[in-house]
Design an enzyme around this catalytic site. Structure first.
Site, short mmCIF file in Angstrom:
data_model
loop_
_atom_site.label_atom_id
_atom_site.label_comp_id
_atom_site.label_asym_id
_atom_site.label_seq_id
_atom_site.Cartn_x
_atom_site.Cartn_y
_atom_site.Cartn_z
N LYS B 76 1.08 -5.13 -5.90
CA LYS B 76 0.52 -6.41 -6.33
C LYS B 76 0.36 -6.30 -7.76
O LYS B 76 0.11 -5.31 -8.49
CB LYS B 76 -0.88 -6.25 -5.71
CG LYS B 76 -1.67 -7.60 -5.94
CD LYS B 76 -3.04 -7.63 -5.24
CE LYS B 76 -3.54 -8.93 -5.33
NZ LYS B 76 -5.07 -8.94 -4.63
N SER B 151 -5.91 -13.01 -1.67
CA SER B 151 -5.18 -12.92 -2.48
C SER B 151 -3.94 -12.30 -2.74
O SER B 151 -3.05 -12.41 -3.48
CB SER B 151 -5.98 -12.90 -3.72
OG SER B 151 -6.34 -11.30 -4.06
N SER B 175 -9.23 -9.84 0.60
CA SER B 175 -7.87 -10.08 0.03
C SER B 175 -6.87 -9.03 0.34
O SER B 175 -5.61 -9.22 0.04
CB SER B 175 -7.91 -10.04 -1.55
OG SER B 175 -8.11 -11.31 -2.20
#
Lengths: 95, 484
Positions: B76, B151, B175
């Site tokens: 990420k 997210s 997330s």
């Protein structure tokens, strides 16, 4: 609780964010709605509840006072927007 | 190959049926074909990946391997990488190359993994749909025009579409679990403090926790073995004895006590999703679990408390973006205040600015007791609810999200409706507990996630339950048609 446009300008200044007159209106609506959601907290009495700052009951670790960092100034300043002779440059603060 | 789990690919590498170079090329090809549609990667690092793959093959020739050696993965774009740009999904960090690696990056590098790139995400991890990213929305691989969740939406979509067998994620209010649910993959948010936060760009420091996003629970266990561990560079890292998370995967579930929180099965849960969850619970029963109802009486206060605590911490953490030392700087600042205010106004997107302002307001003079203190007291009540529940049951089970993926644009104009998509996930972060989302079925062609919540440091138990569930179901093996 609603936050009016004047309040938005005050919060924006505290937040160091430039908010235009036209944006004020929509931020005022958004923030008021979010605060409306947040205020559901008042439905419960928390008078004697100890506040919880952190998920785990731990105390700050201490370490020996010894030098662990090496000088990497050049490396760090390589990604800075503006530097000169090893110094970070900002607009003139004192006339 | 893309259909296989990380563990299967690891076996193939061990048996020398394939090399890391071949495997890496296979996934690079898939990224080249499919990423233009999905937009799940912000940065792809082909040359560096091939170099790491060759190094992994050399290590294998010397027998210096771990089960992860030579396996392609993605981070990420919130984890700092010393040679690859780390944008955090923001214009503010569009030009930022960190001077160091995050501990998680270092650990997985040391294990021999091959980084193929950095995945798309909501800006500074603030969002539940990946729509707040400066680099554009990610598409849900199961349905055009639907969000992947957020997210960690890029990580979830990339794993679901078979562009990568594993990606890292971070979970501040859901997330990892929410996008894992919406994309039909396995996501684990560990106990707060288990995985180092060093080099993981901070959003809300008392809630943030990194974890693996994979196809299967077995894969998550293999990766967690290398992600978990004490790190002196993270002040809230916990000193725990190292354990092998794969040890208990096959344990019997006979007599496992599963609690269903009544507050997660109310009118906010979609009725078709409820049926899928119900069927999944029947599977757990078949495996020997006993099911009972439990109460989490303050669950409805988790979102209100979260939207004080997370923005308050974010307003403090994001004050470092000032246009002086790194990142974006506005053009021709008139004076210092103008430099700060315009840099931040131009560098941050709207959702980030909303949260900075809410947090600043909640912490400003005269409001502290009414907002921040009150939220911390509710946080205590939520933790107490979980403590009480865990005196009666071993694990808490329910839906990860109230409904399946929503369409792109549906909730962007109404932040509060977006926030409510995390209604079943945020209380876990406030309490600091470990939790997983695993694929449990479909509604209208879109995946449904089953959430498992454990007591502190019970990751091994959660992975055991998830793995056993995955031995009698095949939801986690499905691949969206467009990506086969």
């Amino acid at each position: 609780m609603s936050i009016d446009k004047k309040n938005i300008q005050h919060i924006a200044t505290l937040s160091r964010l430039l908010v235009s007159e036209s944006e004020c209106e929509s931020y005022s609506g958004d923030l008021s709605n979010i605060l409306g959601l947040v205020e559901q907290m008042n439905s419960v009495d928390t008078r004697d509840v100890e506040p919880m700052a952190h998920p785990l009951e731990i105390t700050a670790r201490l370490r020996e006072d010894e030098i662990t960092e090496i000088d990497q100034r050049q490396r760090f300043q390589a990604i800075a927007p503006e530097v000169e002779q090893g110094l970070y440059l900002v607009p003139r603060v004192i006339e | 190959m893309y259909r296989q789990t990380l563990s299967e690919l690891s076996d193939a590498l061990v048996q020398k049926r394939i090399s890391s170079v071949e495997l890496t090329q296979h996934f690079i090809d898939r990224i080249n074909i499919h990423n233009p549609v999905l937009n799940s990667f912000i940065t792809v690092t082909v040359d560096a990946a091939m170099e790491q793959a060759r190094a992994a093959d050399a290590k294998r020739a010397r027998d210096e391997t771990t089960p992860l050696t030579g396996i392609p993965m993605a981070h990420k774009d919130i984890f700092c990488t010393s040679d690859i740009r780390t944008s955090c999904g923001s214009k503010m960090l569009d030009n930022f190359i960190a001077p160091y690696d995050a501990t998680v990056v270092e650990q997985l590098n040391n294990a021999g993994m091959v980084i193929l790139g950095k995945t798309n995400m909501d800006e500074f991890a603030m969002g539940s749909s990946n729509e707040t990213s400066y680099y554009g929305v990610v598409t849900n691989p199961w349905k055009d025009n639907h969000v992947p969740g957020g997210s960690s939406g890029g990580s979830a979509a990339a794993v679901a579409a078979g562009l990568i067998p594993m990606a890292t994620g971070t979970d501040t209010g859901g997330s990892i679990r929410q996008p894992a649910a919406l994309c039909g993959i396995t996501g684990l948010k560990p106990t707060y403090g288990l995985v180092s936060r060093y080099g993981m760009i901070a959003f809300a420091s008392s809630l943030d926790q990194g974890g693996p996003m994979t196809r299967s629970a077995e894969d998550a266990a293999l990766v967690l073995n290398h992600m978990a561990g004490f790190d002196p560079r993270d002040s809230t890292s916990v000193e725990q004895p190292a354990i092998d998370y794969t040890d208990n995967l096959d344990n019997d579930l006979d007599g496992l006590k599963v609690g269903l929180p009544k507050q997660y099965f109310n009118e906010s849960l979609d009725s078709e999703v409820a049926v899928v969850i119900d069927n999944a619970i029947r599977e757990l029963e078949k495996l020997g679990a006993t099911i009972s109802d439990i109460e989490l009486p303050n669950a409805h206060l988790s979102i209100p408390a979260y939207y004080v605590i997370a923005p308050a911490e974010c307003s403090s953490n994001l004050s470092r973006y000032d246009g002086v030392r790194f990142g974006y700087r506005c053009d021709k600042p008139r004076d210092l205040l103008d430099l700060y205010c315009r840099t931040r106004a131009e560098g941050f997107g709207r959702e980030v600015k909303r949260r900075i302002m809410i947090g600043t307001y909640a912490l400003s003079a005269g409001y502290y007791d009414a907002y921040y203190l009150k939220a911390q007291q509710i946080r205590r009540l939520l933790q107490q609810d979980f403590k009480n529940a865990f005196t009666d049951v071993d694990v808490i089970v329910g839906p990860t999200t109230p409904d399946v993926a929503f369409s792109i644009g549906e909730r962007t104009e109404d932040p509060v409706s977006m926030y409510l998509s995390d209604i079943f996930t945020v209380s876990v972060n406030l309490a600091g507990l470990p939790a997983m989302s695993i694929p449990a079925g479909f509604k209208n062609g879109l995946p449904v996630g089953l959430q498992l919540i454990g007591n502190y440091f019970q990751e091994s138990r959660l992975l055991n339950i998830a793995h056993r569930f995955q031995t009698i179901t095949d939801w986690h093996r499905r691949i969206p048609e467009a990506f086969q």
